[in-house]
Structure formats: C-alpha cells, structure tokens
Design a protein around this motif. Structure first.
Motif, short mmCIF file in Angstrom:
data_model
loop_
_atom_site.label_atom_id
_atom_site.label_comp_id
_atom_site.label_asym_id
_atom_site.label_seq_id
_atom_site.Cartn_x
_atom_site.Cartn_y
_atom_site.Cartn_z
N THR A 100 -29.26 39.65 13.65
CA THR A 100 -30.47 39.01 14.16
C THR A 100 -31.65 39.26 13.24
O THR A 100 -32.39 38.34 12.87
CB THR A 100 -30.79 39.52 15.58
N ASN A 132 -33.82 36.63 10.46
CA ASN A 132 -35.28 36.49 10.47
C ASN A 132 -35.89 36.88 9.13
O ASN A 132 -36.88 36.28 8.69
CB ASN A 132 -35.88 37.32 11.61
N GLU A 190 -41.56 43.46 16.12
CA GLU A 190 -40.82 42.96 17.28
C GLU A 190 -40.32 41.54 17.06
O GLU A 190 -39.26 41.15 17.58
CB GLU A 190 -41.71 43.02 18.52
N GLU A 191 -41.02 40.75 16.28
CA GLU A 191 -40.62 39.37 16.00
C GLU A 191 -39.25 39.30 15.34
O GLU A 191 -38.49 38.35 15.54
CB GLU A 191 -41.66 38.68 15.12
N TYR A 192 -38.91 40.30 14.56
CA TYR A 192 -37.65 40.29 13.82
C TYR A 192 -36.43 40.53 14.72
O TYR A 192 -35.30 40.26 14.32
CB TYR A 192 -37.67 41.34 12.72
N PHE A 193 -36.66 41.02 15.92
CA PHE A 193 -35.55 41.31 16.83
C PHE A 193 -35.27 40.15 17.78
O PHE A 193 -34.42 40.27 18.66
CB PHE A 193 -35.85 42.58 17.62
N LYS A 194 -35.95 39.02 17.61
CA LYS A 194 -35.74 37.85 18.45
C LYS A 194 -34.65 36.97 17.85
O LYS A 194 -34.72 36.59 16.68
CB LYS A 194 -37.03 37.06 18.59
N PRO A 195 -33.62 36.63 18.62
CA PRO A 195 -32.53 35.79 18.11
C PRO A 195 -33.03 34.43 17.63
O PRO A 195 -33.99 33.87 18.17
CB PRO A 195 -31.60 35.63 19.32
N THR A 196 -32.38 33.90 16.61
CA THR A 196 -32.72 32.58 16.09
C THR A 196 -32.08 31.52 16.97
O THR A 196 -30.85 31.53 17.17
CB THR A 196 -32.22 32.43 14.65
#
Length: 404
Positions: free
Chosen positions: A340, A344, A382-388
């Motif tokens: 994930t 990102n 935190e944005e980097y841990f959001k699934p695409t």
C-alpha cells in the motif's frame, strides 16, 4: 530469526549415513524428469536452477547489476519454488550466487526507466516480489540462503524470510531504501522490527550497513561461517534426509567456529555502539531520535545523524512508523502494508528523484519534497497508508503457514 541449537548425537550421525545412501537412490527416470524440469526453469538467463541429491539449487547470476532482481527473475524464482514444493524428490532449496553480491536488491532502475517511458512497472514488480517473499516464508521445504557478499533490500526478501540465512566474513547487509525515497520493504517492517535492541530501526532509518558477524549478532542471519566452508555445508545438507528443522540446523552449526573469525579490516559496530543504538532508536518519533543523536558526542553518533539528515525526510518518517506498526503485525499484514505504501510512493516524485540521484546520475544531489525532516507532518505520513482505489490486495494464501 531465532534458531534452536542442538547437540551432536550418534543418532544424528547415523541418520545422515543412512540418508546419504537413500539420497543416491533416485531412479534414472526421476533424474531425467528433474533435469527436464530444471532446463525449463532456466529460460531466465539470470536465474539458474538445478537439482543435486534431493536439493534444489538456485543460483542468481547477474553480476553486472550486483545480482539485483528484475521482474523476470522474480517470476522465475516463483515458478521454481512452486514447482519444487510439489515434488517429493526435492526436500530443500539452497539459494546462492557468486561474486561481490548475493543480491543487492530489486532493480529499481528498471522501474525508473519504465516510468520515463510512460510504463507502470512498479505496481507489478512489487506485487510479484512481495508475493514471492510470503511464499518463501511459508515454504514447506527447508530454505537455505548463502548470503555471502552484499545483501540489500530484495536480497533480504529472498533470504531472511526463509528458514536459514548463512552469513560469512564477506557479508555486508543493508536496507538503504531511505536514500532513494523509498521504504525498507520485502517484509522489512516485519523482520527489522523484531530485531533486539532496536537495531532494525537503526538500519531502517539510516540505511547503514552491518558486516560479517554483526549480521548474525543482530539476528538477521541464523548462522555465521567462513565462506570457504559453504561448499562443504551444501554437501552436508544434501545428505540430510529427515525433514526435521534441528537436523538441518545442526548440519550448519558443525561449521561454525567457537570464536567467530572476522577480517581485521571489517567494521563490526554492535559491541561498541549497541547500547547507544538501543537508547536512541527506542524513541517514539523522528524528532526525539534526532534530538538524542544531537546530544551524543561520539563520531559514530555524528555519522548516524548525518545519514538520517541526508536521507529522504518522508522516507525516514514513514520507515519509523512502519517499524512500530510492523512489530504488531504478521508478515502477511506487513507485506500488504508495504505494498500500500509503495504504491503511494510511486505516485510522487521522491522515489524517482532518489533513484536518479543515487543510481542513475550518481550525483547524490536529490531534491526531496519536503526538503527537511522538520517539515514532515503526521497527516502527510498517514496519507501513504491509504489503499489505492481499484488496486486489489496482494494474492497471499493465508491458509499457508510457516513450516517452522
């Protein structure tokens, strides 16, 4: 990482003597079949597969790129492992290489060049690589890696995730991804976070190396031997016919010196600086780690701080967060988290800028965004841990469990 040490017993010796005879009892038809299978595997010129007395031998041969893994190599390894796991005639796999490097990581330059041509190679590469890492971790055959030389990134993924990793006086280990705007992956959030005394956090945030016996002392390698004994170890392992972890472990232990032999010019840091590493890298935030290093007066501390400040600021913060989260997750969960985050990262500029500066132009003049550690906020991380959206999770068979 942890292994059992067992004493040398008569029953073990007898078992190996019996095993030698049995290992040579494969029929001509079986050998012919195995040879045909390995010939098919060798369609990838950089990965050579062969069988020897019930052992599947994989040799990585891409010395001009320090044996870095490209997508074809990852796919070839996956095919070989999956085929051998289903063959009763194969009882273990040994992966090794020649030259300066065991494996210097994933071929991120190919991902960089593909992106310049408008091709998204990164998604497929990291998906296949992480799925291979999980397969090795849950392999039902014993997996032995001769990490004799440089081991970085993807090289750790195909060694540390298996049963046995054998280091030598030539081993140099690093997870240097923060220097190219990436993160320690291939399960790094799992196995680094489980190293004692926060050595894994030190490696993740600095990209620094461990050499020779330090690689075992840290818990990365399961064994440490002199490189001249690797061929003897392979021959010994080939005679083991039991499917008992302790028998394989003991066969390798026979070649370990009672006092580890380390070359005079090799820098081993854990004895001298291990307490400082534990004290500093046990802190909860990058700000606290940097502050603690600034208070230290040793040359080692100054060098460590310089490394962190030179790395990609986002990557340093991400790496610490992943180390802390990974300590509470399974390997499958860690690999999914890494995938994930990796997707990102590929959407932004730091990775491409880092690869350009370190591996392509080799100018080491990367222009990071943000430029300073102090400019990175928790919201950014935190944005980097959001699934695409639209990207499926890794195809990990969670019904598979590690053999040991």
């Amino acid at each position: 990482m942890l292994r059992s040490i067992v004493s040398h017993t008569r029953s073990f010796s007898l078992q190996n003597k019996l095993g030698t005879k049995k290992a040579h009892s494969l029929s001509a038809a079986q050998f012919s079949t195995m040879k045909a299978q390995t010939d098919n595997f060798n369609s990838c010129p950089y990965v050579k597969a062969s069988c020897s007395r019930g052992a599947g031998i994989v040799k990585i041969e891409r010395p001009e790129a320090l044996n870095s893994l490209n997508l074809d190599m990852v796919n070839a390894l996956s095919e070989i492992y999956k085929n051998w796991e289903n063959k009763h005639s194969v009882k273990m796999i040994i992966v090794k290489s020649d030259g300066r490097a065991f494996c210097s990581g994933g071929d991120v330059v190919s991902i960089y060049k593909a992106s310049k041509n408008g091709t998204d190679l990164g998604n497929e590469f990291f998906r296949r690589e992480y799925e291979l890492n999980y397969f090795i971790h849950t392999l039902q055959l014993f997996h032995v890696a001769f990490i004799n030389g440089i081991v970085m990134g993807g090289g750790a993924g195909i060694s540390v995730n298996g049963h046995f990793s054998i280091a030598t006086e030539k081993t140099v280990f690093a997870m240097p991804e923060v220097n190219i705007g990436f993160i320690p992956d291939v399960g790094g959030s799992y196995f680094l976070s489980r190293l004692k005394n926060y050595v894994g956090t030190y490696l993740a945030l600095t990209g620094k190396t461990l050499s020779a016996y330090d690689v075992k002392k840290a818990g990365i390698a399961t064994h440490y031997v002199q490189s001249k004994n690797l061929d003897k170890i392979q021959l010994t392992l080939e005679t083991v016919v039991s499917r008992c972890y302790n028998d394989y472990d003991h066969s390798i232990c026979l070649f370990e010196d009672s006092k580890p032999v380390v070359p005079e010019n090799t820098r081993c840091i854990l004895d001298e600086h291990g307490e400082m590493i534990r004290s500093v890298f046990s802190k909860n935030t990058v700000t606290e780690i940097v502050s603690a290093l600034e208070k230290e007066t040793s040359a080692f501390a100054k060098e460590t701080l310089k490394s962190i400040r030179a790395a990609c600021p986002i990557s340093v913060h991400l790496s610490l967060e992943m180390q802390r989260r990974g300590a509470e997750k399974s390997l499958a969960e860690c690999l999914q988290m890494e995938y994930t985050v990796a997707l990102n990262i590929l959407k932004k500029s730091n990775f491409y800028e880092g690869v350009r500066a370190v591996l392509v132009d080799k100018t080491r003049d990367a222009r990071w965004s943000p430029a300073r550690l102090e400019d990175v906020t928790p919201a950014m991380i935190e944005e980097y841990f959001k699934p695409t959206p639209g990207i499926p999770p890794l195809n990990l068979n969670l019904q598979r469990t590690p053999r040991y």
